[in-house]
Every structure is written in C-alpha cells, then in structure tokens.
Write a protein that holds these residues in place. Structure first.
Motif, PDB file in Angstrom:
ATOM      1  N   TYR A 173      -7.070  25.243 -39.407  1.00 59.86           N
ATOM      2  CA  TYR A 173      -7.972  24.643 -40.138  1.00 59.86           C
ATOM      3  C   TYR A 173      -9.086  25.327 -40.406  1.00 59.86           C
ATOM      4  O   TYR A 173      -9.705  25.915 -39.418  1.00 59.86           O
ATOM      5  N   MET A 174      -9.579  25.314 -41.648  1.00 58.97           N
ATOM      6  CA  MET A 174     -10.905  26.096 -41.896  1.00 58.97           C
ATOM      7  C   MET A 174     -11.904  25.316 -42.684  1.00 58.97           C
ATOM      8  O   MET A 174     -11.335  24.805 -43.810  1.00 58.97           O
ATOM      9  N   ALA A 186     -15.586  28.560 -40.472  1.00 59.38           N
ATOM     10  CA  ALA A 186     -15.229  28.021 -39.250  1.00 59.38           C
ATOM     11  C   ALA A 186     -13.663  27.643 -39.217  1.00 59.38           C
ATOM     12  O   ALA A 186     -13.382  27.182 -40.170  1.00 59.38           O
ATOM     13  N   VAL A 187     -13.222  27.930 -38.076  1.00 61.27           N
ATOM     14  CA  VAL A 187     -11.679  27.716 -38.020  1.00 61.27           C
ATOM     15  C   VAL A 187     -11.435  27.187 -36.692  1.00 61.27           C
ATOM     16  O   VAL A 187     -12.188  27.483 -35.779  1.00 61.27           O
ATOM     17  N   GLN A 188     -10.556  26.227 -36.780  1.00 62.42           N
ATOM     18  CA  GLN A 188     -10.106  25.603 -35.682  1.00 62.42           C
ATOM     19  C   GLN A 188      -8.490  25.616 -35.430  1.00 62.42           C
ATOM     20  O   GLN A 188      -7.682  25.351 -36.339  1.00 62.42           O
ATOM     21  N   VAL A 189      -8.062  26.017 -34.349  1.00 64.06           N
ATOM     22  CA  VAL A 189      -6.557  26.217 -33.937  1.00 64.06           C
ATOM     23  C   VAL A 189      -6.250  25.550 -32.644  1.00 64.06           C
ATOM     24  O   VAL A 189      -6.891  25.851 -31.670  1.00 64.06           O
ATOM     25  N   THR A 201     -12.193  27.278 -31.534  1.00 63.46           N
ATOM     26  CA  THR A 201     -13.072  27.171 -32.665  1.00 63.46           C
ATOM     27  C   THR A 201     -13.696  28.522 -32.724  1.00 63.46           C
ATOM     28  O   THR A 201     -14.427  28.882 -31.723  1.00 63.46           O
ATOM     29  N   LEU A 202     -13.241  29.216 -34.019  1.00 66.90           N
ATOM     30  CA  LEU A 202     -13.849  30.548 -34.256  1.00 66.90           C
ATOM     31  C   LEU A 202     -14.679  30.405 -35.709  1.00 66.90           C
ATOM     32  O   LEU A 202     -14.407  29.708 -36.453  1.00 66.90           O
ATOM     33  N   SER A 203     -15.816  31.303 -35.662  1.00 64.30           N
ATOM     34  CA  SER A 203     -16.686  31.558 -36.982  1.00 64.30           C
ATOM     35  C   SER A 203     -16.553  32.857 -37.166  1.00 64.30           C
ATOM     36  O   SER A 203     -16.793  33.884 -36.176  1.00 64.30           O
ATOM     37  N   PHE A 204     -16.393  33.107 -38.537  1.00 62.81           N
ATOM     38  CA  PHE A 204     -16.351  34.519 -39.052  1.00 62.81           C
ATOM     39  C   PHE A 204     -17.282  34.439 -40.165  1.00 62.81           C
ATOM     40  O   PHE A 204     -17.611  33.441 -41.024  1.00 62.81           O
ATOM     41  N   ASP A 205     -17.939  35.810 -40.318  1.00 63.97           N
ATOM     42  CA  ASP A 205     -19.113  35.929 -41.338  1.00 63.97           C
ATOM     43  C   ASP A 205     -18.225  36.474 -42.542  1.00 63.97           C
ATOM     44  O   ASP A 205     -16.967  36.405 -42.517  1.00 63.97           O
ATOM     45  N   THR A 206     -19.051  36.974 -43.594  1.00 59.74           N
ATOM     46  CA  THR A 206     -18.390  37.228 -45.005  1.00 59.74           C
ATOM     47  C   THR A 206     -17.561  38.362 -44.962  1.00 59.74           C
ATOM     48  O   THR A 206     -17.028  38.963 -45.472  1.00 59.74           O
ATOM     49  N   GLU A 207     -17.868  39.506 -43.701  1.00 61.83           N
ATOM     50  CA  GLU A 207     -16.950  40.390 -43.521  1.00 61.83           C
ATOM     51  C   GLU A 207     -15.814  40.225 -42.584  1.00 61.83           C
ATOM     52  O   GLU A 207     -15.330  41.272 -42.121  1.00 61.83           O
ATOM     53  N   TYR A 208     -15.698  39.028 -42.259  1.00 57.21           N
ATOM     54  CA  TYR A 208     -14.524  38.524 -41.339  1.00 57.21           C
ATOM     55  C   TYR A 208     -14.869  39.265 -40.041  1.00 57.21           C
ATOM     56  O   TYR A 208     -13.816  39.265 -39.171  1.00 57.21           O
TER      57      TYR A 208
END
Length: 216
Positions: A173-174, A186-189, A201-208
């Motif tokens: 889910y993102m 924000a990603v949740q798995v 719960t993971l967070s990524f910037d625009t450069e992944y």
C-alpha cells in the motif's frame, strides 16, 4: 525636549480617542503659548505642569467613563487584530508543515511499479541481513547511519528474537505525501514470518531513496 515633543509625549500616555487627544493637544499648545506670552520660559512651564506622564495622568483622571471605555475597546480591537494576524501566519505555516496526502495515480513524480519493486528489495535486504547493500544502494545519505547492522538487529529484537523465514508478503500500500514543499511516498507492507508478523512502513524520496524505515 521642545514644546512639540513635550505635547507629543503627553499624548502618548493619554487613554482616550484620537479626536479627544487632538483636543487636549490643542489645549496644551494654547496653555503653553499663553504662559510664554506672560513671560514664562518653556523650562518653567514644564516644571509647573510636570513630566509628560504625570500631566497625562491628570488628564486621564478627568476623562469621562465613556471616553475611557471607548479607549479600552479600541485597545482590545487592536490586540485582537494583532492576534488574528499572528494566527493567520501560524495557520499558513502550519499548513505548510502538515503532511498532505497525494494520490500516487495523480502524481507523475512516482511510478507505482518501481516503488513496489524498491520496497520489496529493501525488505529482502533486511531479511538477508545485507545492511551494506541497504545503505549503499537503497538509502538516502542522511538515512545511512540509522541502517547499521547494530541498529537494525536491535530493531528486529524489539519485535522478536527469532522471526524465522518469510512465509508470506502482503499487498504493498502506498500514498504520496507533500510536506514543507517536498514530496515523498509512504509504503506499508505486512509480512508474515514463521514466528512473527511484521508491518513495514517505508518512505522514499523522489529519487526512490529510502528516507524512513519503521517496523512493528
């Protein structure tokens, strides 16, 4: 202090309306002029009348109740206006600081498939204990110190001593987030292990690049 400065200073301490202040200023100007025409110099006049604050105090004591109430109301209104202005600024600042969700579908900055691949790769690196790859390939520079072997192993122990092998990996889910003028996702798995269920719960910037990691 000359005549004009003296009158202006008196006016500053008056607790009345602007029109009343002008009336008192004209009266003072007239009284001082009359006294000087009779031979008094300005220093003597000031000595007789008192300091600007003292003289203003005498005027304030003789003001009508209505005039005093009106002055208090105006002062209150000014305070309300100042407070309202401060709250408006804080509101704008707060709006800027508060994270705002953005639909991934409507945001061309992120690619859903690429985000999912990156999230699963991070979880795989964690499962394998490959923290070097996690730091060098997936993490933003500021995040790297928090992904050391010691820190990650401790985070895992907080959930359980022996998770066992991974047996299931749930949906990814993102959601996009905009905060302080920047965007991230924000990603949740939910992942099932032999001896534990873990929500990542993971967070990524625009450069992944990984900028946030939380496990529970």
């Amino acid at each position: 202090m000359d005549q004009k400065a003296y009158i202006k200073e008196v006016s500053k301490y008056l607790k009345c309306s602007a029109s009343k202040k002008k009336e008192i200023e004209k009266q003072l100007e007239s009284d001082i002029l009359t006294a000087m025409e009779k031979g008094e110099d300005f220093t003597q006049i000031c000595g007789r009348m008192g300091t600007p604050k003292e003289l203003a105090g005498e005027f304030n004591e003789n003001l009508s109740e209505e005039e005093l109430k009106g002055a208090k109301r105006k002062k209150a209104y000014r305070m309300i206006a100042v407070i309202a202005g401060i709250l408006a600024v804080l509101g704008i600042l707060g709006y800027w600081l508060i994270p705002k969700p953005i639909s991934i579908e409507e945001n061309p900055v992120f690619d859903k498939e690429r985000i999912e691949i990156r999230a699963k790769a991070v979880i795989l690196a964690l499962d394998m204990g490959d923290y070097e790859t996690l730091q060098s390939e997936y993490a933003q520079e500021k995040m790297k110190p928090h992904l050391s072997r010691e820190a990650m192993e401790q985070a895992k122990r907080n959930i359980g001593d022996d998770w066992g092998r991974q047996i299931s990996l749930g949906n990814v889910y993102m959601t996009g987030i905009r905060q302080k003028g920047e965007e991230y996702v924000a990603v949740q798995v939910n992942v099932g292990y032999e001896n534990a269920n873990v929500t990542y719960t993971l967070s990524f910037d625009t450069e992944y690049k990984l900028i946030g990691l939380y496990m529970k």
